[in-house]
Design an enzyme around this catalytic site. Structure first.
Site, short mmCIF file in Angstrom:
data_model
loop_
_atom_site.label_atom_id
_atom_site.label_comp_id
_atom_site.label_asym_id
_atom_site.label_seq_id
_atom_site.Cartn_x
_atom_site.Cartn_y
_atom_site.Cartn_z
N GLU A 205 65.63 14.54 33.45
CA GLU A 205 65.94 14.82 34.86
C GLU A 205 66.22 13.48 35.53
O GLU A 205 67.34 13.20 35.93
CB GLU A 205 64.76 15.54 35.54
CG GLU A 205 65.00 15.86 37.01
CD GLU A 205 63.77 16.44 37.71
OE1 GLU A 205 62.64 16.29 37.19
OE2 GLU A 205 63.93 17.03 38.82
N ASP B 155 62.42 24.53 42.67
CA ASP B 155 61.46 24.63 43.78
C ASP B 155 62.23 25.17 45.00
O ASP B 155 62.53 24.42 45.94
CB ASP B 155 60.87 23.25 44.08
CG ASP B 155 60.17 22.67 42.88
OD1 ASP B 155 59.05 23.12 42.57
OD2 ASP B 155 60.74 21.78 42.22
N1 ADE Z 1 57.37 19.68 39.64
C1 ADE Z 1 57.98 20.52 40.49
N2 ADE Z 1 59.30 20.34 40.48
C2 ADE Z 1 59.56 19.36 39.58
C3 ADE Z 1 60.72 18.73 39.11
N3 ADE Z 1 61.94 19.04 39.55
N4 ADE Z 1 60.59 17.76 38.19
C4 ADE Z 1 59.38 17.42 37.72
N5 ADE Z 1 58.26 17.99 38.14
C5 ADE Z 1 58.33 18.96 39.05
ZN ZN Z 2 61.13 21.58 37.44
#
Ligand code: ADE
Ligand code: ZN
Length: 328
Positions: free
Chosen positions: A192, A271
């Site tokens: 990410e 999220d």
């Molecule tokens: N916890 C909640 N959302 C997240 C994300 N996008 N990357 C890592 N940890 C997370």
């Molecule tokens: Zn995540």
């Protein structure tokens, strides 16, 4: 009727809408440092993953009782159902709660109560994925897994999340091995904000079956080829990537390029209370920003069920729904 789909990358704590946060704060006597829900929403301007995580963990203070977790999950299932979600595999972060003195049983039983009613009330089948926080020590992850043993019947898989940069997956080899020995499936956030090497490590050291995000695999053509050849699903979260500045705009998102490269891509909301939309909203935004046509959208829906931890028969039934779907 919306396109039927599975959601495979969804943090239940990331579905905490400001209005529910304030309602729970009042019920539990928790003081929030924001005047009201609108003021809280105003704070949702993030520089990067860490600036989001700071707020995300802070707001969890309002989640205290089993009923709070139940209400949170029920609200998510209602929203998801309205957007065509037929199956959801839901992450939760037990360490973020146990650290505040909330028992893991309170969390799992609360979520479980909502999920048990998911199919009857919302038409959604579900799974729960226990995530370890990668910015905590591996010993804490092992202790968390140990404390989850009485609730094993409620769990589908383990995952790894939180601050990625500087926290490689390899440190969690032992806990992943222990989880697999308990019959749990394995996924992890990788690539990410962290490098492609973390995606390789998640595959080779943790043995994950699915990679959450995985976007940075694009820096490593050999890895892209491997992910495509081995049909390893990536759970992409395009709205999250824009809000956390992993990509500049939705129109710049590499999703089409990744699909063209033969990667098994799925689209998810991560999220949604923080990033501006649930998974159906994300499909619509992608269609508008990237010009995805109906067949591409159908392919994404198909991929979501193919990548799910579902029995074959159930998978086939959902895939038949996708095949029969008529776009309006
Ligand atoms: N916890 C909640 N959302 C997240 C994300 N996008 N990357 C890592 N940890 C997370
Ligand atoms: Zn995540």
């Amino acid at each position: 009727m919306p396109l039927p789909k599975a959601e495979l990358h969804l943090h239940i704590e990331g579905t905490l809408e400001p209005e529910l946060a304030f309602a729970l704060a009042e019920r539990n006597g928790v003081e929030l440092p924001y005047a009201d829900a609108d003021a809280l929403r105003e704070a949702y301007r993030f520089e990067d993953l860490q600036s989001f995580l700071d707020l995300y963990y802070e707001l969890m203070a309002v989640l205290r009782e089993e009923a709070d977790f139940e209400e949170l999950a029920d609200a998510y299932l209602a929203r998801a159902a309205a957007q065509g979600v037929r199956h959801a595999e839901i992450f939760f972060d037990p360490q973020a709660h146990t650290e505040r003195g909330v028992d893991i049983g309170t969390v799992i039983e609360g979520l479980g109560r909502a999920l048990d009613r998911g199919e009857e009330r919302h038409g959604i089948t579900t799974g729960l994925i226990l995530c370890f926080l990668r910015d905590k020590r591996a010993e804490s992850a092992l202790a968390t897994l140990e404390s989850a043993k009485p609730y094993l019947h409620r769990l589908t898989a383990v995952g790894l999340d939180s601050a990625e940069a500087g926290n490689p997956p390899g440190a969690f080899a032992a806990v992943y091995e222990a989880a697999a020995a308990l019959g749990l499936r394995k996924v992890a956030h990788a690539g990410e904000e962290g490098p492609a090497a973390y995606v390789r490590e998640a595959l080779d050291v943790l043995g994950v079956e699915r990679v959450d995000h995985g976007l940075r695999c694009l820096d490593d053509p050999g890895l892209v080829e491997r992910l495509a050849r081995e049909r390893i699903p990536l759970t992409l979260c395009p709205l999250s990537n824009v809000r956390l500045r992993v990509v500049d705009t939705l129109a710049d998102h590499p999703l089409p390029r990744m699909m063209d490269a033969g990667l098994l891509c799925t689209v998810n909301s991560d999220d949604p209370a923080y990033f501006g939309g649930y998974v159906g909203d994300t499909f619509h935004a992608l269609r508008d920003a990237l010009g995805l046509d109906e067949e591409r959208l159908r392919e994404l829906a198909r991929n979501s069920f193919e990548a799910a931890f579902l029995p074959e028969e159930r998978k086939r039934a959902y895939l038949a729904e996708v095949a029969a779907y008529e776009f309006e």
